[in-house]
Design an enzyme around this catalytic site. Structure first.
Site, PDB file in Angstrom:
ATOM      1  N   SER A 111       0.789  -1.243   0.000  1.00 31.32           N
ATOM      2  CA  SER A 111       0.000   0.000   0.000  1.00 31.32           C
ATOM      3  C   SER A 111       0.813   1.281   0.000  1.00 31.32           C
ATOM      4  CB  SER A 111      -0.955  -0.003   1.199  1.00 31.32           C
ATOM      5  OG  SER A 111      -2.090  -0.772   0.906  1.00 31.32           O
ATOM      6  N   LYS A 156       0.078   3.773  -2.749  1.00 35.93           N
ATOM      7  CA  LYS A 156      -0.903   4.865  -2.677  1.00 35.93           C
ATOM      8  C   LYS A 156      -0.241   6.240  -2.615  1.00 35.93           C
ATOM      9  CE  LYS A 156      -4.587   2.141  -0.471  1.00 35.93           C
ATOM     10  NZ  LYS A 156      -3.929   0.833  -0.288  1.00 35.93           N
ATOM     11  N   SER A 168      -5.558   4.025   4.365  1.00 33.08           N
ATOM     12  CA  SER A 168      -5.159   3.080   3.325  1.00 33.08           C
ATOM     13  C   SER A 168      -6.373   2.501   2.622  1.00 33.08           C
ATOM     14  CB  SER A 168      -4.293   1.961   3.909  1.00 33.08           C
ATOM     15  OG  SER A 168      -3.515   1.348   2.908  1.00 33.08           O
TER      16      SER A 168
END
Length: 486
Positions: A128, A131, A319
């Site tokens: 993640s 991102k 997230s």
């Protein structure tokens, strides 16, 4: 973040406010945790504390003028590579991190990498932390104040059409509704548009025209291509790990009750919308059908999302996989004229390249980091973070303010409870977790105010060591905040 990540007079002078950003974030986080923010946000309270009269029986001592500061505090010296290596080496050698660990650390000011550790492949699965890249590209592609609008239009004899505008946080109901998914005692942030409010406005507009009977269509044509990345695991959609990515949904495709994701988020949104119309006295003929609105369709009502900057902050803080993938589609639309996974990927590479960031051999197949086929060089992530902090790119600042504060906010609120306690509040970082993978990337300010960027990846973690690996990586990041790295 997959389902297992849910827990989860110089340029130097101009950069110094970022130190304050790190420190003030701790105070802001504490205010949120202890419900102080709710009181600040109440509209009927005076904005200026001086406007609030003290109780009559309160006796205060006379004010004492602070002593003048003899001389300003000296700026800390440069970051020393040897000090950084000493700080992080032990934790990154923890065997729980597995056999492939990469890390890169550098001063926020400047270019290149100061310290790089690891062996084997120079690329790792970023999870993640992807991102951060997606969010930066989104703010390069669009103005931070961009709003995503969901509309209802008249489509001649065919009735009305609910047109998806790619609002990632479009809700089924207002947040104060008793059954709203995000209902709580405190405020919902960022503010959400919702289809119930939109349907009520539509019903009023129809009634004003004397219409009490309509057909309802819904339009998802803003986005194109597959609703799932071909580089995701095949079970992600059927197992409800992530929603099909579409320009129209409510509650990010989550069901009103239970867990997982609905099979057809756009149809679910249109069904909720039609149900509210019916309750407002508008007869809905048949069931909602997917169809594109005509070019000459006239708008009846609309609702707008929170501004992009707030969407980015929320994506990074918690997230949010679905919202990140919607942002990738918007990057594709803005940069390539097409709202697809492929166009989004091309747009990310082009926009970052034009801004001076070369992703090198890094390959990102999606916007959220769910793909286990993503590969990233940690040095490239350092450059993305530096770009977001650059004086010439103030529009990117939400990338920094969206990073969770270690031990206080978002996906780091229940972390950093091991390792050096001085690191809490001195580190802001994006987490990343997939089965067998843990990652962390962000900013750290050492005990003397030196600002650093860092990225740490471990993608060969044994499943039974997941929590211990996460703690080891947290401890390495905390050590940057606790060290005197001069």
């Amino acid at each position: 973040m997959a389902r297992r990540d849910a827990r989860h007079g110089s340029r130097r002078a101009r950069l110094l406010p970022l130190v304050a950003l790190l420190v003030l974030a701790v105070a802001a986080a504490a205010a949120w945790r202890y419900d102080v923010l709710d009181r600040w946000l109440e509209p009927d309270r005076p904005a200026d504390p001086a406007a609030i009269a003290p109780p009559e029986d309160l006796a205060l001592p006379p004010a004492v003028e602070p002593a003048a500061v003899a001389e300003p505090l000296a700026a800390p010296g440069p970051v020393a590579a040897a000090a950084v290596r000493r700080a992080i080496a032990g934790d990154l050698r923890d065997e729980d991190l597995g056999r492939h660990v990469l890390a890169a650390v550098a001063p926020l000011e400047g270019a290149g990498v100061l310290v790089r550790t690891g062996s084997g492949s120079p690329l790792a699965v970023p999870a993640s932390t992807t991102k951060v890249v997606t969010s930066t590209a989104a703010l390069l592609a669009m103005d931070p104040d961009t709003v995503f609008t969901t509309r209802v239009v008249e489509d001649g004899a065919r009735g009305i059409v609910l047109v998806g505008g790619g609002d990632p946080f479009l809700a089924s109901e207002p947040p104060d509704a008793p059954d709203a998914p995000d209902s709580s005692d405190g405020p919902v942030w960022p503010e959400r548009a919702d289809v119930t409010t939109l349907a009520r406005a539509t019903a009023d507009a129809l009634a004003a025209e004397g219409r009490t009977r309509v057909r309802v269509g819904y339009d998802t044509s803003l986005f194109s291509g597959p609703e799932a990345s071909p580089r995701w695991r095949a079970d992600y959609l059927p197992d409800g790990v992530v929603s099909p990515i579409t320009a129209l949904w409510v509650d990010e495709g989550r069901p009103a009750e239970g867990f997982g994701r609905v099979e057809d988020p756009a149809l679910t949104a249109a069904t909720v919308f039609a149900g509210v119309l019916a309750r407002r006295g508008i007869e809905v003929v048949g069931v909602p059908r997917e169809r594109a609105a005509g070019d000459g369709a006239v708008e009846l009502a609309s609702v707008g999302s929170a501004p992009l900057s707030q969407v980015v902050e929320q994506v990074l803080e918690v997230s949010d996989n679905e919202a990140a993938e919607v942002l990738l589609r918007h990057v594709g639309l803005a940069a390539e004229g097409e709202g697809s996974f492929a166009a989004g990927r091309r747009g990310v590479v082009r926009l970052l390249g034009e801004a001076g960031v070369d992703l090198g051999r890094s390959v990102l197949w999606d916007g959220s980091g769910l793909s286990r086929q993503n590969r990233m060089d940690p040095a490239a992530l350092l450059d993305v973070l530096r770009l977001a902090a650059a004086d010439e790119h103030p529009r990117l600042r939400a990338v920094l303010t969206g990073l969770p504060v270690a031990g206080f906010t978002g996906s780091l609120s229940d972390r950093f409870d091991t390792g050096a306690p001085e690191g809490r509040g001195r580190v802001r970082a994006k987490t990343g977790t997939l089965t067998g993978i843990t990652s962390l990337a962000g900013l750290a300010a050492d005990r003397e105010g030196r600002l650093m960027v860092f990225a740490m990846f471990a993608d060969k973690v044994r499943v039974e060591d997941t929590l211990e690996a996460r703690d080891a990586m947290d401890a390495a990041a905390a050590a940057l905040g606790a060290c005197r790295c001069g």
